[in-house]
Design an enzyme around this catalytic site. Sequence first.
Site, PDB file in Angstrom:
ATOM      1  CB  CYS A   1     -23.569   7.937  18.902  1.00 40.93           C
ATOM      2  SG  CYS A   1     -24.726   8.380  20.216  1.00 40.93           S
ATOM      3  CB  SER A   2     -26.643   7.971  15.310  1.00 46.59           C
ATOM      4  OG  SER A   2     -26.899   6.813  16.085  1.00 46.59           O
TER       5      SER A   2
END
Length: 194
Positions: A102-103
């Site tokens: 994801c991030s």
Amino acid sequence: MAAPPSGASLALLEKLVAALNAKGLVSETEIAERQAITDRASPEIGARMVARAWTDPDYYALLMKDGKAAAEAMGASMAGAPELGVLENTPKQHHLVVCTLCSCYPRALLGYPPGWYKSFAYRSRAVREPRAVLAEWGTQLPDDVEIRVVDSTADYRWMVLPMRPRGTEGWSAEKLAGIVTRDALVGVAVPQIS
Ligand code: FE
């Protein structure tokens, strides 16, 4: 500041916050506090950490042993944040940080991740062809330098300790911090002297 969410994503976010709130899992105050910490965070703090590690052996030792403590020593608010690991670049090994899932990013220290960090292209290509990704940033590494790609996760966030460039002998920590960019802390770039 990150761009505010809009439209459907904002409605979803509001519902999620209301649900977490209703279950007593997280309060709006806690969310606001966490957001304020990220708003205050900045790659400049990471740059000052690197510059101090280059010039202060005791601080370098602390940075390699306990990233969160080293960040707090420079004024970052790391309470409640995931662990912070520091990846030291050497003449034989370069580090590149990615979150493949994801991030995940050391927000408490460096603030919001840049848009490209969250992109599918970066998340997939950083693993498959890191040398090509680096080249697109203008970062050419000798063939004998190993590129180690490290995955940031929910529990463990990473920053890179770049190598101090030649030609910076005698520079103050303040001047050194000026050449350490956010991209160098992620590993897509290396500090340059102009
Ligand atoms: Fe993530």
